[in-house]
Design a protein around this motif. Structure first.
Motif, short mmCIF file in Angstrom:
data_model
loop_
_atom_site.label_atom_id
_atom_site.label_comp_id
_atom_site.label_asym_id
_atom_site.label_seq_id
_atom_site.Cartn_x
_atom_site.Cartn_y
_atom_site.Cartn_z
N ASP A 1 9.89 18.89 -12.41
CA ASP A 1 10.28 19.04 -11.00
C ASP A 1 11.75 18.78 -10.71
N SER B 1 6.70 13.00 -7.57
CA SER B 1 6.83 13.99 -8.63
C SER B 1 8.18 13.96 -9.35
N ASP C 1 12.44 13.91 -12.68
CA ASP C 1 11.93 14.05 -14.04
C ASP C 1 13.12 13.98 -15.01
N GLN D 1 4.64 11.99 -12.26
CA GLN D 1 3.72 12.89 -11.56
C GLN D 1 2.50 12.08 -11.15
CA LIG Z 1 7.28 15.49 -12.18
#
Ligand SMILES: [Ca+2]
Ligand SMILES: [Ca+2]
Length: 221
Positions: free
Chosen positions: A96, A104, A107, A196
């Motif tokens: 993401d 989320s 990352d 996540q």
């Molecule tokens: Ca993510």
């Protein structure tokens, strides 16, 4: 000789002096030696920590990984003052990028040598339209707003797990960095901090693999 000519002569002299000074200060790459190269085709995990192999798209790669440290240990390096590390990674499924929604992302993927992290970035395989875009930091260090897949060398592979049936959900990058380093041993580590929180199976949602690692020892004087 008129004043104008004399001035031109002085300017020319300073110009020449500048060239001489500049060239005597310029650094020279005296040697460049490939000390490690592994694309995993020989199933060679010597020196690896947390090494594991699988086949992705008919290619043997190391992975796949999710928030776990992987490292390559090199010994008996030739004399050097710089290391050039090149890491080819595969970014699988629904990364993401930059968002800080605490569900989320971001990352992160990062690497470093010995005890020092030298590069930290984010990747995004997610949609990007004019009204909604999950930006990534790569090819820059975090934080930068680049569109998903910026700097990629291949984008047309399917995902691995959650998007395994979908095209264009694995992205290949070649990440290269030159680092100050002179010890005869080096430990190159890589890791991710993927987030996540709404996924029952986070490693299926987003993961990464290593397709190739090369290290060159340089002497710059
Ligand atoms: Ca993510
Ligand atoms: Ca995701």
């Amino acid at each position: 000789m008129g004043f104008g000519n004399r001035l031109r002569g002085v300017i020319a002299l300073f110009f020449l002096l500048g060239i001489v000074l500049f060239s005597s200060c310029a650094e020279t790459l005296e040697s460049e030696q490939l000390v490690y190269s592994n694309n995993f085709s020989k199933l060679d995990l010597a020196g690896f920590e947390n090494g594991k192999l699988f086949i992705f798209q008919n290619d043997t790669v190391a992975g796949y990984y999710h928030n776990e440290e992987v490292a390559v240990n090199l010994k008996n390096l030739p004399t050097h003052n710089l290391l050039k590390v090149t890491i080819e990674i595969l970014v699988h499924d629904s990364w993401d990028g930059n968002p800080t929604d605490s569900l989320s992302g971001p990352d992160y993927w990062f690497f470093g040598v010995d005890n020092k992290e030298t590069f930290r970035t984010t990747f995004s395989n997610s949609p990007c339209e004019s009204t909604y875009c999950l930006y990534q930091s790569y090819p820059d260090n975090y934080f930068k707003q680049n569109v998903p897949k910026s700097g990629a060398i291949q984008t047309n592979m399917p995902g691995l797990c959650i998007f395994g049936a979908l095209a264009n959900y694995t992205t290949r990058y070649s990440i290269s960095q030159i680092l100050e380093h002179s010890n005869p041993t080096a430990r190159i580590f890589m890791n991710s901090e993927l987030k996540q929180l709404n996924s029952p199976d986070p490693i299926c949602d987003e993961s990464w693999s290593l397709a190739k690692v090369t290290v060159e020892a340089l002497i710059l004087n």
